[in-house]
Design a protein around this motif. Structure first.
Motif, PDB file in Angstrom:
ATOM      1  N   GLY A  93       0.665  -1.314   0.157  1.00 52.09           N
ATOM      2  CA  GLY A  93      -0.172   0.008  -0.075  1.00 52.09           C
ATOM      3  C   GLY A  93       1.043   1.318   0.035  1.00 52.09           C
ATOM      4  O   GLY A  93       0.335   2.128  -0.231  1.00 52.09           O
ATOM      5  N   TYR A  94       2.110   1.193   0.412  1.00 50.64           N
ATOM      6  CA  TYR A  94       3.022   2.313   0.231  1.00 50.64           C
ATOM      7  C   TYR A  94       3.477   2.617  -0.993  1.00 50.64           C
ATOM      8  O   TYR A  94       4.537   3.307  -1.066  1.00 50.64           O
ATOM      9  CB  TYR A  94       4.089   2.261   1.444  1.00 50.64           C
ATOM     10  N   MET A  95       3.397   1.755  -1.850  1.00 53.39           N
ATOM     11  CA  MET A  95       4.000   1.459  -3.306  1.00 53.39           C
ATOM     12  C   MET A  95       5.584   1.017  -3.304  1.00 53.39           C
ATOM     13  O   MET A  95       6.059   1.352  -4.143  1.00 53.39           O
ATOM     14  CB  MET A  95       3.979   2.872  -4.059  1.00 53.39           C
ATOM     15  N   ASN A  96       5.877   0.468  -2.093  1.00 49.87           N
ATOM     16  CA  ASN A  96       7.102  -0.421  -2.069  1.00 49.87           C
ATOM     17  C   ASN A  96       6.882  -1.373  -2.869  1.00 49.87           C
ATOM     18  O   ASN A  96       5.926  -2.085  -3.132  1.00 49.87           O
ATOM     19  CB  ASN A  96       7.380  -0.881  -0.837  1.00 49.87           C
ATOM     20  N   ILE A  97       8.203  -1.488  -4.043  1.00 52.16           N
ATOM     21  CA  ILE A  97       7.912  -2.565  -4.843  1.00 52.16           C
ATOM     22  C   ILE A  97       9.153  -3.591  -4.968  1.00 52.16           C
ATOM     23  O   ILE A  97      10.284  -3.102  -4.535  1.00 52.16           O
ATOM     24  CB  ILE A  97       8.338  -1.643  -6.435  1.00 52.16           C
ATOM     25  N   ALA A  98       8.713  -4.718  -5.108  1.00 52.61           N
ATOM     26  CA  ALA A  98       9.968  -6.103  -5.468  1.00 52.61           C
ATOM     27  C   ALA A  98       9.708  -6.344  -6.901  1.00 52.61           C
ATOM     28  O   ALA A  98       8.625  -6.503  -7.450  1.00 52.61           O
ATOM     29  CB  ALA A  98       9.618  -7.053  -4.675  1.00 52.61           C
ATOM     30  N   ASN A 120       8.267   5.825  -1.974  1.00 53.60           N
ATOM     31  CA  ASN A 120       8.127   7.308  -1.948  1.00 53.60           C
ATOM     32  C   ASN A 120       8.999   7.836  -3.057  1.00 53.60           C
ATOM     33  O   ASN A 120       8.883   8.943  -3.510  1.00 53.60           O
ATOM     34  CB  ASN A 120       8.628   7.953  -0.501  1.00 53.60           C
ATOM     35  N   ASN A 121       9.831   7.036  -3.778  1.00 47.80           N
ATOM     36  CA  ASN A 121      10.722   7.350  -4.906  1.00 47.80           C
ATOM     37  C   ASN A 121       9.967   7.021  -5.925  1.00 47.80           C
ATOM     38  O   ASN A 121      10.742   7.474  -7.135  1.00 47.80           O
ATOM     39  CB  ASN A 121      12.100   6.438  -4.872  1.00 47.80           C
ATOM     40  N   VAL A 122       8.838   6.513  -6.037  1.00 45.71           N
ATOM     41  CA  VAL A 122       8.335   6.048  -7.505  1.00 45.71           C
ATOM     42  C   VAL A 122       7.616   7.324  -7.877  1.00 45.71           C
ATOM     43  O   VAL A 122       6.664   7.516  -7.316  1.00 45.71           O
ATOM     44  CB  VAL A 122       7.173   4.938  -7.231  1.00 45.71           C
ATOM     45  N   LEU A 123       7.674   7.622  -9.278  1.00 46.32           N
ATOM     46  CA  LEU A 123       7.169   8.677 -10.021  1.00 46.32           C
ATOM     47  C   LEU A 123       5.652   8.010 -10.819  1.00 46.32           C
ATOM     48  O   LEU A 123       4.567   8.237 -10.341  1.00 46.32           O
ATOM     49  CB  LEU A 123       7.548   9.181 -10.874  1.00 46.32           C
ATOM     50  N   TYR A 124       6.044   7.022 -11.352  1.00 48.37           N
ATOM     51  CA  TYR A 124       4.902   6.144 -12.112  1.00 48.37           C
ATOM     52  C   TYR A 124       5.372   4.631 -12.226  1.00 48.37           C
ATOM     53  O   TYR A 124       6.629   4.030 -12.326  1.00 48.37           O
ATOM     54  CB  TYR A 124       4.181   6.784 -13.298  1.00 48.37           C
ATOM     55  N   ILE A 125       4.583   3.608 -12.367  1.00 51.33           N
ATOM     56  CA  ILE A 125       4.578   2.279 -12.812  1.00 51.33           C
ATOM     57  C   ILE A 125       3.872   2.079 -14.195  1.00 51.33           C
ATOM     58  O   ILE A 125       2.690   2.528 -14.395  1.00 51.33           O
ATOM     59  CB  ILE A 125       4.124   1.393 -11.847  1.00 51.33           C
ATOM     60  N   SER A 126       4.481   1.573 -15.279  1.00 57.83           N
ATOM     61  CA  SER A 126       3.773   1.271 -16.402  1.00 57.83           C
ATOM     62  C   SER A 126       4.014  -0.018 -16.906  1.00 57.83           C
ATOM     63  O   SER A 126       4.861  -0.431 -16.630  1.00 57.83           O
ATOM     64  CB  SER A 126       4.096   2.553 -17.517  1.00 57.83           C
ATOM     65  N   SER A 127       2.918  -0.695 -17.627  1.00 57.61           N
ATOM     66  CA  SER A 127       3.273  -1.925 -18.155  1.00 57.61           C
ATOM     67  C   SER A 127       4.196  -1.891 -19.554  1.00 57.61           C
ATOM     68  O   SER A 127       4.342  -0.871 -20.031  1.00 57.61           O
ATOM     69  CB  SER A 127       1.701  -2.490 -18.779  1.00 57.61           C
ATOM     70  N   GLN A 128       4.804  -2.974 -19.723  1.00 59.15           N
ATOM     71  CA  GLN A 128       5.615  -3.187 -20.657  1.00 59.15           C
ATOM     72  C   GLN A 128       5.251  -4.337 -21.536  1.00 59.15           C
ATOM     73  O   GLN A 128       4.742  -5.577 -20.926  1.00 59.15           O
ATOM     74  CB  GLN A 128       7.155  -3.128 -20.178  1.00 59.15           C
ATOM     75  N   LYS A 129       5.408  -4.172 -22.892  1.00 54.09           N
ATOM     76  CA  LYS A 129       5.316  -5.514 -23.463  1.00 54.09           C
ATOM     77  C   LYS A 129       6.077  -6.661 -23.137  1.00 54.09           C
ATOM     78  O   LYS A 129       7.469  -6.453 -23.040  1.00 54.09           O
ATOM     79  CB  LYS A 129       5.464  -5.048 -25.086  1.00 54.09           C
ATOM     80  N   ARG A 130       5.802  -8.026 -23.439  1.00 54.69           N
ATOM     81  CA  ARG A 130       6.691  -8.883 -22.973  1.00 54.69           C
ATOM     82  C   ARG A 130       7.704  -8.929 -24.284  1.00 54.69           C
ATOM     83  O   ARG A 130       7.733  -8.762 -25.356  1.00 54.69           O
ATOM     84  CB  ARG A 130       5.851 -10.354 -23.147  1.00 54.69           C
TER      85      ARG A 130
END
Length: 101
Positions: free
Chosen positions: A61-66, A90-100
């Motif tokens: 929920g804090y947008m911590n990512i693994a 807190n360092n994340v600007l955005y997350i976008s999907s990527q093509k395989r």
């Protein structure tokens, strides 16, 4: 003005279908997007401008990512490869999907 139900505006307060992007489109929340990309390739942009591309393993929920199979890009150039990567939310600007690949 007629009381014909076919000619009156909806009383629900919701926009009519002309305001919708398309008749078959369904609105998705950011949470729906994140659930859909779990286990898939993503691009994570940090506030610093650095990009990390890899497989989204989990997030909270804090947008911590693994991430797994992660590559670090600075100014569009590959700088490093990591097996696993952990990014504080807190360092994340955005997350976008990527093509395989």
């Amino acid at each position: 003005m007629s009381n014909d139900p076919d000619t009156t505006a909806p009383a629900t307060g919701e926009p009519d279908s002309s305001d919708q992007p398309s008749a078959g489109a369904k609105k998705r929340s950011p949470s729906d997007f994140l659930k859909a990309v779990l286990g898939r390739p993503v691009n994570v942009r940090l506030n610093s401008g650095t990009d990390y591309r890899g497989v989204l393993a989990c997030l909270d929920g804090y947008m911590n990512i693994a991430m797994e199979q992660t590559e670090e890009y600075v100014d569009g150039q590959l700088k490093a490869k990591y097996g696993d990567c952990f990014i504080r939310g807190n360092n994340v600007l955005y997350i976008s999907s990527q093509k395989r690949k």
